[in-house]
Design a protein around this motif. Sequence first.
Motif, short mmCIF file in Angstrom:
data_model
loop_
_atom_site.label_atom_id
_atom_site.label_comp_id
_atom_site.label_asym_id
_atom_site.label_seq_id
_atom_site.Cartn_x
_atom_site.Cartn_y
_atom_site.Cartn_z
N ILE A 288 -40.24 -12.37 -48.62
CA ILE A 288 -40.28 -10.92 -48.86
C ILE A 288 -39.23 -10.36 -47.71
CG2 ILE A 288 -41.65 -8.99 -48.35
CD1 ILE A 288 -44.13 -10.60 -49.63
N ASP A 289 -38.62 -9.32 -48.38
CA ASP A 289 -37.42 -8.72 -47.43
C ASP A 289 -38.01 -7.37 -46.85
OD1 ASP A 289 -35.29 -7.59 -46.37
OD2 ASP A 289 -33.92 -7.97 -48.13
N LEU A 290 -38.64 -7.67 -45.70
CA LEU A 290 -39.18 -6.45 -45.13
C LEU A 290 -38.41 -5.24 -44.83
CD1 LEU A 290 -41.61 -8.15 -42.51
CD2 LEU A 290 -42.16 -7.27 -44.57
N GLU A 291 -36.94 -5.67 -44.56
CA GLU A 291 -35.90 -4.62 -44.24
C GLU A 291 -35.65 -4.01 -45.68
OE1 GLU A 291 -33.48 -1.99 -42.31
OE2 GLU A 291 -34.86 -3.72 -41.30
N GLU B 7 -44.25 -11.90 -36.11
CA GLU B 7 -43.32 -10.96 -35.18
C GLU B 7 -42.68 -10.15 -35.93
OE1 GLU B 7 -43.51 -10.48 -31.92
OE2 GLU B 7 -45.19 -12.09 -32.02
N ASP B 8 -42.20 -10.76 -37.11
CA ASP B 8 -41.35 -9.78 -38.26
C ASP B 8 -42.41 -8.87 -38.85
OD1 ASP B 8 -39.40 -11.39 -37.84
OD2 ASP B 8 -39.22 -12.63 -39.59
N LEU B 9 -43.52 -9.08 -38.96
CA LEU B 9 -44.44 -8.11 -39.59
C LEU B 9 -44.98 -6.93 -38.73
CD1 LEU B 9 -45.99 -7.33 -42.19
CD2 LEU B 9 -47.93 -8.99 -41.56
N LYS B 10 -44.93 -7.50 -37.53
CA LYS B 10 -45.33 -6.47 -36.37
C LYS B 10 -44.23 -5.65 -36.27
CE LYS B 10 -48.18 -9.15 -33.23
NZ LYS B 10 -48.49 -9.68 -31.74
N ALA B 11 -42.94 -5.95 -36.22
CA ALA B 11 -41.73 -5.10 -36.04
C ALA B 11 -41.76 -4.17 -37.28
CB ALA B 11 -40.65 -5.92 -35.99
N PHE B 12 -42.17 -4.72 -38.42
CA PHE B 12 -41.89 -4.00 -39.75
C PHE B 12 -43.00 -2.69 -39.65
CE2 PHE B 12 -44.05 -3.29 -43.79
CZ PHE B 12 -43.01 -2.80 -44.66
N ILE B 13 -44.25 -3.06 -39.28
CA ILE B 13 -45.39 -2.02 -39.29
C ILE B 13 -44.90 -1.07 -38.30
CG2 ILE B 13 -47.65 -1.76 -38.92
CD1 ILE B 13 -48.12 -4.27 -40.15
N TYR C 83 -46.99 -17.67 -39.21
CA TYR C 83 -48.04 -16.85 -39.60
C TYR C 83 -49.06 -16.67 -38.79
CZ TYR C 83 -51.75 -15.54 -42.52
OH TYR C 83 -53.07 -14.90 -43.03
N ALA C 84 -49.79 -15.35 -38.88
CA ALA C 84 -50.85 -14.86 -38.35
C ALA C 84 -51.55 -14.06 -39.10
CB ALA C 84 -50.75 -14.44 -36.90
N SER C 85 -52.64 -13.64 -39.29
CA SER C 85 -53.46 -12.61 -39.62
C SER C 85 -53.05 -11.35 -39.27
CB SER C 85 -54.87 -12.85 -39.72
OG SER C 85 -55.70 -11.83 -40.50
N SER C 86 -53.09 -10.45 -40.07
CA SER C 86 -53.04 -8.86 -39.73
C SER C 86 -53.93 -8.26 -39.18
CB SER C 86 -52.14 -8.32 -40.88
OG SER C 86 -50.80 -8.73 -41.03
N VAL C 87 -55.02 -8.80 -39.09
CA VAL C 87 -56.48 -8.13 -38.65
C VAL C 87 -56.23 -7.53 -37.14
CG1 VAL C 87 -58.93 -8.49 -37.93
CG2 VAL C 87 -57.94 -9.45 -40.32
N GLU C 88 -55.54 -8.40 -36.15
CA GLU C 88 -55.47 -7.72 -35.18
C GLU C 88 -54.40 -6.38 -35.12
OE1 GLU C 88 -56.42 -8.72 -31.95
OE2 GLU C 88 -57.72 -9.73 -33.21
N LEU C 89 -53.69 -6.43 -36.36
CA LEU C 89 -52.76 -5.12 -36.17
C LEU C 89 -53.67 -4.06 -36.56
CD1 LEU C 89 -49.60 -6.55 -38.05
CD2 LEU C 89 -49.84 -5.96 -35.65
N VAL C 90 -54.74 -4.10 -37.34
CA VAL C 90 -55.70 -3.05 -37.76
C VAL C 90 -56.11 -2.39 -36.68
CG1 VAL C 90 -58.01 -2.73 -38.73
CG2 VAL C 90 -56.36 -4.14 -40.06
N LYS C 91 -56.20 -2.98 -35.44
CA LYS C 91 -56.90 -2.45 -34.15
C LYS C 91 -55.97 -1.69 -33.66
CE LYS C 91 -59.57 -6.86 -33.44
NZ LYS C 91 -59.72 -7.93 -32.56
#
Length: 369
Positions: free
Chosen positions: A147-150, A179-185, A209-217
């Motif tokens: 998936i191309d986040l940019e 890390e890519d997902l964190k930067a994207f969000i 890979y890591a779950s995004s549940v931590e990002l929910v917080k």
Amino acid sequence: MKLDQMVRNVYPNLMPYTCSLADLPVEEMKQALGRDQVYKLSFNENPLGPSPKAIEAMQKSLQQLNLYPSSAGEAVLNKIAAKEGVRPENVILSNGADEMIILVAQTFLEPDDEAIIPEICFVQYLASTHLMGATPVFSPMKEDLGIDLEGALQKITEKTKVIFLCNPNNPTGTAIPEEDLKAFIARVPENVLVVIDEAYHEFADGDGYASSVELVKDYANVFVIRTFSKIYSLAAARIGYGIGQAALVDAVNHVRPPFNVNSIAQAGALASLDDAEHVAASRQSNRIGKELLCKTLDALGLPYLKSQTNFVCVDTKRDGKEVFDRLAERGFIVRTLAGYGLKSSLRISIGRPEEMEAFVQAFKEVMQN
């Protein structure tokens, strides 16, 4: 009757779910093929079946079918919350992950809105967007079909309301690094909801890979979807859940039907969450089967995507439908990907090790002749 004057304007964009050979239950596949033995490797199901603890709990719950279930499923919410390190008000149950996607669309999308969807992704995002009369905007994939986040960021406009992501992704099996997902969000506007479908979360074990549940917080606009259909093998029971900040969950609860998850499914989910051994066995079986399949693909010189799921996407370098048909003649049902423009590719679900032994022999026969 003038149906076209009665139905909603979105009707032409909606199609009823139709079953091809790959979508049928095993017994119907046997009838269609005239075979006593069929290997269903098309639906990404857990071949080990549910936890014995779940089956026992579900059988016990049958004795109270005259009673309505818990509307919100408090016991399941509490157990999920404890497992994921969130509060019960951060969790909401649904009739499978599919309903959760629909509930999100019903909560947030209106006809003037846009929803960004990766070009190669789970089709329910598109269907739910059309259901609400919103406009789907497709974001590109990378050359390696990640998936191309940019590319998704570049598609954001004033009308963007939701971004759908599947991580790990179906049908490619690829994962977005943490890390890519964190930067994207961090770059997504606060008024745009990022929905991250983690149906295959329990199978992922690499690629950062890591779950995004931590990002929910940390982010009020992140919503994670999970299901009990995959590693917990409760696909027929239909139970999934979402995790988000309390205000977000409350918004979805405004459109959630009462009693949307039946008591049998709730009982199975509770017991499944208590059976770590069954989860570990499912992972191990998947690992063995996937390694055997990938070893075979390597030997045949066929390119495939590194999978963080219980399936593998392979480029057969031939007409995928032809390969599908020849496998079906031998009793092996997989999934073609021509609908995504991948006309030579197949998605192969991982069965039990012995099923994969039989499959790779049949696959080698087809590919070498």
